[in-house]
Design an enzyme around this catalytic site. Structure first.
Site, mmCIF file in Angstrom:
data_model
loop_
_atom_site.group_PDB
_atom_site.id
_atom_site.type_symbol
_atom_site.label_atom_id
_atom_site.label_comp_id
_atom_site.label_asym_id
_atom_site.label_seq_id
_atom_site.Cartn_x
_atom_site.Cartn_y
_atom_site.Cartn_z
ATOM 1 N N SER A 241 0.787 -1.239 0.000
ATOM 2 C CA SER A 241 0.000 0.000 0.000
ATOM 3 C C SER A 241 0.818 1.287 0.000
ATOM 4 O O SER A 241 0.252 2.373 -0.085
ATOM 5 C CB SER A 241 -0.952 0.020 1.201
ATOM 6 O OG SER A 241 -0.245 0.033 2.416
ATOM 7 N N LYS A 286 -5.242 4.534 8.842
ATOM 8 C CA LYS A 286 -4.179 5.255 8.148
ATOM 9 C C LYS A 286 -4.405 6.763 8.187
ATOM 10 O O LYS A 286 -3.457 7.540 8.301
ATOM 11 C CB LYS A 286 -4.053 4.737 6.712
ATOM 12 C CG LYS A 286 -3.476 3.326 6.654
ATOM 13 C CD LYS A 286 -3.365 2.778 5.244
ATOM 14 C CE LYS A 286 -2.719 1.402 5.277
ATOM 15 N NZ LYS A 286 -2.611 0.777 3.950
#
Length: 347
Positions: A241, A286
């Site tokens: 990611s 996140k």
């Protein structure tokens, strides 16, 4: 003390004891929480996160930070019920069933090894995407990193084999190989044309079903041949990611001026060598990690925008990232105040 009072006291003690014991029993859940952030144009342990040798680089300021998700639990270290309950109460973390991260047929070690491979592939794809954006030529080969024990490819394909094509379809990247395999039904055969040493040969492998999808059990790696060295050091971080942020960090170092305009920018997203940005998991955690690191802008994969809008931290601006090229244009617009900055919208 009466017999009734004694009975109630003993019953209460037993309920309390059972509650205490139950609270510390392992449960099949995993707690996801905001993990550390790393500035891709900064340093880790006094070493640059991105080191480029053999090509002119330029100074940078601000931050282009990748964000991570930390997890607690798993088959080898299950959490207890009390930990799960604390997680359900905390709005900054998520508690998910263990099988959503660790499939029943995969150990914790398998998942960690897979994350390491994905991180390596992500770094290579990020470099390829940055060079593609800058129109710097390079070449690529898809190689066999390993085969899964007991799966059809085990003993047929070998570590180091260069995959040229699958059923005649050129192996332009790992996705092309995967798609060629998925074009079959489970039980059908797939023919890999590979280069092994100095020999070129065809290897036929029968597919098996994995959750209804055809699979041969091969772990691949795209090995690129770049005209200069790009080394990425992020320590103990896995998964794909961070691809978008690696690409932006490489671009910032290879071009005059500054992408950030001195701002602290964080983001996430997988990256294809052609520059397409893909969705990721743990978007809520996140974003919290990005805000905690001081970021004011968060680059968000387009497919994660609707989910992100439901829980965006106050003071964090979400910028939609479809492709690397579009993201660079958005950063230019943020820095100069001219042009369009694509925003995430609620679904």
């Amino acid at each position: 003390m009466s017999r009734r009072a004694l009975t109630l006291l003993l019953a209460g003690f037993l309920v309390l004891a059972l509650g205490v014991v139950g609270a510390f029993r392992p449960v099949p859940y995993v707690v996801l929480s905001p993990g550390p952030t790393e500035n891709t144009i900064g340093e880790v342990d006094k070493k640059p996160v991105i080191a480029i040798n053999g090509r002119q680089t330029y100074p940078t300021t601000g931050a282009l930070s990748l964000v991570t998700v930390a997890y607690q639990g798993g088959p080898a270290a299950q959490i207890d019920l009390l930990t799960a309950l604390r997680g359900w109460i905390d709005p900054t973390v998520a508690v998910v069933p263990q099988e959503t991260i660790f499939a029943p047929d995969r150990t914790q070690k398998d998942v960690e090894e897979e994350n390491t491979v994905e991180m390596t592939n992500s770094q290579d794809s990020a470099t390829a995407a940055a060079l593609t954006e800058l129109k710097i030529p390079f070449s690529m080969v898809v190689t066999v990193l390993s085969t899964e024990k007991g799966k059809p490819a085990d003993g047929k394909l070998q570590k180091g084999d260069e995959i040229n094509s699958v059923d005649g379809t050129p192996a332009t990247d790992t996705n092309a190989v995967s798609n060629a395999v998925k074009a079959h039904k489970p039980g059908e055969s797939v023919t890999f044309n590979v280069t092994r040493g100095k020999e070129r040969l065809d290897v036929t492998v029968q597919t098996v079903s994995a959750k209804g999808q055809p699979q041969v059990g091969v772990v691949m790696q795209a090995k690129y041949k770049f005209p200069f060295d790009v080394d990425i050091n992020v320590g103990d971080v896995g998964g794909p990611s961070a691809g978008l942020m690696f690409s932006l960090g490489i671009l910032d170092k290879l071009t005059p001026g500054e992408l950030t305009g001195g701002k602290k920018i964080a983001g996430t997203g997988t990256i294809q060598p052609t520059g397409e940005v893909g969705p990721i998991g743990g978007i809520q955690q996140k974003m919290v990690g990005a805000k905690d690191s001081g970021a004011t802008v968060f680059l968000t994969p387009a497919d994660n925008c609707a989910e992100a809008m439901k829980a965006v931290p106050e003071g964090l601006r979400l910028v939609k990232a479809d492709t690397l090229h579009d993201t660079v244009l958005a950063l230019d617009a943020l820095r100069t105040g001219k042009g369009n900055v694509p925003a995430c919208e609620a679904g």
